[in-house]
Motif scaffolding. Structure first.
Motif, short mmCIF file in Angstrom:
data_model
loop_
_atom_site.label_atom_id
_atom_site.label_comp_id
_atom_site.label_asym_id
_atom_site.label_seq_id
_atom_site.Cartn_x
_atom_site.Cartn_y
_atom_site.Cartn_z
N SER A 90 21.06 0.61 32.45
CA SER A 90 21.59 -0.14 33.59
C SER A 90 23.02 -0.60 33.32
O SER A 90 23.36 -0.97 32.20
N THR A 91 23.82 -0.59 34.37
CA THR A 91 25.19 -1.12 34.27
C THR A 91 25.27 -2.55 34.77
O THR A 91 26.34 -3.15 34.74
N THR A 92 24.13 -3.10 35.22
CA THR A 92 24.14 -4.46 35.77
C THR A 92 23.21 -5.43 35.05
O THR A 92 23.39 -6.64 35.17
N GLU A 93 22.21 -4.95 34.33
CA GLU A 93 21.24 -5.80 33.65
C GLU A 93 21.23 -5.54 32.15
O GLU A 93 21.37 -4.39 31.72
N PRO A 94 21.03 -6.57 31.32
CA PRO A 94 20.92 -6.34 29.87
C PRO A 94 19.59 -5.67 29.53
O PRO A 94 18.68 -5.61 30.37
N ALA A 95 19.49 -5.15 28.32
CA ALA A 95 18.26 -4.51 27.83
C ALA A 95 18.10 -4.82 26.35
O ALA A 95 19.09 -5.05 25.65
N SER A 96 16.86 -4.82 25.88
CA SER A 96 16.62 -5.08 24.46
C SER A 96 15.43 -4.27 23.96
O SER A 96 14.55 -3.89 24.74
N LEU A 97 15.44 -4.01 22.67
CA LEU A 97 14.33 -3.32 22.03
C LEU A 97 14.10 -3.89 20.64
O LEU A 97 14.99 -4.47 20.03
N LEU A 98 12.89 -3.72 20.16
CA LEU A 98 12.53 -4.07 18.80
C LEU A 98 12.38 -2.76 18.04
O LEU A 98 11.58 -1.90 18.43
N ALA A 99 13.19 -2.56 17.00
CA ALA A 99 13.11 -1.35 16.18
C ALA A 99 12.34 -1.68 14.91
O ALA A 99 12.63 -2.67 14.23
N ILE A 100 11.35 -0.86 14.59
CA ILE A 100 10.49 -1.06 13.44
C ILE A 100 10.68 0.13 12.50
O ILE A 100 10.35 1.27 12.86
N PHE A 101 11.24 -0.13 11.34
CA PHE A 101 11.56 0.90 10.36
C PHE A 101 10.54 0.93 9.23
O PHE A 101 10.14 -0.13 8.74
N VAL A 102 10.16 2.12 8.78
CA VAL A 102 9.47 2.30 7.51
C VAL A 102 10.39 3.19 6.70
O VAL A 102 10.62 4.35 7.05
N ALA A 103 10.98 2.60 5.64
CA ALA A 103 12.00 3.31 4.86
C ALA A 103 11.91 2.89 3.40
O ALA A 103 11.22 1.92 3.05
N ASP A 104 12.64 3.61 2.56
CA ASP A 104 12.70 3.25 1.15
C ASP A 104 13.24 1.85 0.98
O ASP A 104 14.12 1.41 1.74
N ASN A 139 0.81 -1.22 0.00
CA ASN A 139 0.00 0.00 0.00
C ASN A 139 0.85 1.27 0.00
O ASN A 139 0.32 2.37 0.01
N ALA A 140 2.17 1.11 -0.01
CA ALA A 140 3.10 2.25 -0.05
C ALA A 140 4.26 1.86 -0.97
O ALA A 140 5.34 1.49 -0.50
N PRO A 141 4.03 1.91 -2.29
CA PRO A 141 5.06 1.47 -3.24
C PRO A 141 6.40 2.16 -2.99
O PRO A 141 6.46 3.36 -2.71
N GLY A 142 7.47 1.35 -3.02
CA GLY A 142 8.81 1.88 -2.81
C GLY A 142 9.24 1.90 -1.35
O GLY A 142 10.36 2.29 -1.04
N LYS A 143 8.35 1.48 -0.44
CA LYS A 143 8.66 1.47 1.00
C LYS A 143 8.64 0.05 1.53
O LYS A 143 7.91 -0.81 1.04
N SER A 144 9.47 -0.17 2.56
CA SER A 144 9.51 -1.46 3.25
C SER A 144 9.35 -1.25 4.75
O SER A 144 9.73 -0.21 5.29
N LEU A 145 8.79 -2.27 5.40
CA LEU A 145 8.69 -2.32 6.85
C LEU A 145 9.72 -3.36 7.31
O LEU A 145 9.69 -4.50 6.86
N THR A 146 10.65 -2.93 8.15
CA THR A 146 11.73 -3.81 8.59
C THR A 146 11.82 -3.78 10.11
O THR A 146 11.75 -2.71 10.71
N THR A 147 11.97 -4.96 10.71
CA THR A 147 12.13 -5.03 12.16
C THR A 147 13.49 -5.66 12.49
O THR A 147 13.94 -6.58 11.82
N VAL A 148 14.13 -5.09 13.52
CA VAL A 148 15.40 -5.62 14.02
C VAL A 148 15.35 -5.66 15.54
O VAL A 148 14.71 -4.81 16.18
N LEU A 149 16.02 -6.64 16.10
CA LEU A 149 16.15 -6.77 17.55
C LEU A 149 17.50 -6.19 17.95
O LEU A 149 18.52 -6.54 17.36
N VAL A 150 17.50 -5.28 18.92
CA VAL A 150 18.74 -4.69 19.42
C VAL A 150 18.91 -5.10 20.88
O VAL A 150 18.04 -4.83 21.71
N ASN A 151 20.01 -5.79 21.16
CA ASN A 151 20.34 -6.22 22.52
C ASN A 151 21.54 -5.43 23.02
O ASN A 151 22.57 -5.38 22.33
#
Length: 137
Positions: free
Chosen positions: A112-126, A41-53
């Motif tokens: 935090s300097t003692t515990e890990p953290a993570s996020l899911l990044a969701i991109f809408v880009a060319d 529905n958005a020609p030329g665009k992609s939805l991309t997800t990455v996990l960042v730890n």
């Protein structure tokens, strides 16, 4: 999406983390591609997800992203500051933040300097865009 495009996205993201990016720019951050799909529905665009730890105390150097990014904190706490959205803030698991196109991600780190953290990044880009570029634009 075809396997070859998924493969290219995975190779590009892994290259950013494992070899072509100076170590000081991805200090203790591991980026794992999750999925990428062209948006019909958005020609030329992609939805991309990455996990960042992030390891305890881990951080990334200042950078900017192609397109728009929504980040959802999965575990731990992430300190983030974006040039367009105001001062640094700590986001906890279950919270999200947005990075508008053209903005610079000034701070991205595990709060935090003692515990890990993570996020899911969701991109809408060319389609085929380099999703993350470190340093000045």
């Amino acid at each position: 999406m075809t396997r070859s495009i998924c493969g290219m996205m995975a190779i590009t993201l892994l290259a950013l983390v494992t070899g072509t990016m100076p170590a000081a720019q991805a200090e203790d951050a591991k980026v794992t591609p999750v999925r990428s799909e062209k948006l019909p529905n958005a020609p030329g665009k992609s939805l991309t997800t990455v996990l960042v730890n992030y390891a305890p105390g881990g951080k990334s150097a200042s950078h900017h992203h192609a397109g728009s990014v929504m980040a959802y904190v999965l575990t731990g706490s992430i300190r983030s500051e974006n040039s367009a959205t105001g001062p640094a803030r700590v986001y906890k698991a279950g919270e999200a933040f947005f990075e508008p196109p053209g903005s610079e991600h000034l701070v991205s780190e595990n709060a935090s300097t003692t515990e890990p953290a993570s996020l899911l990044a969701i991109f809408v880009a060319d389609d085929g865009a380099q999703l993350t570029t470190f340093g000045k634009k």
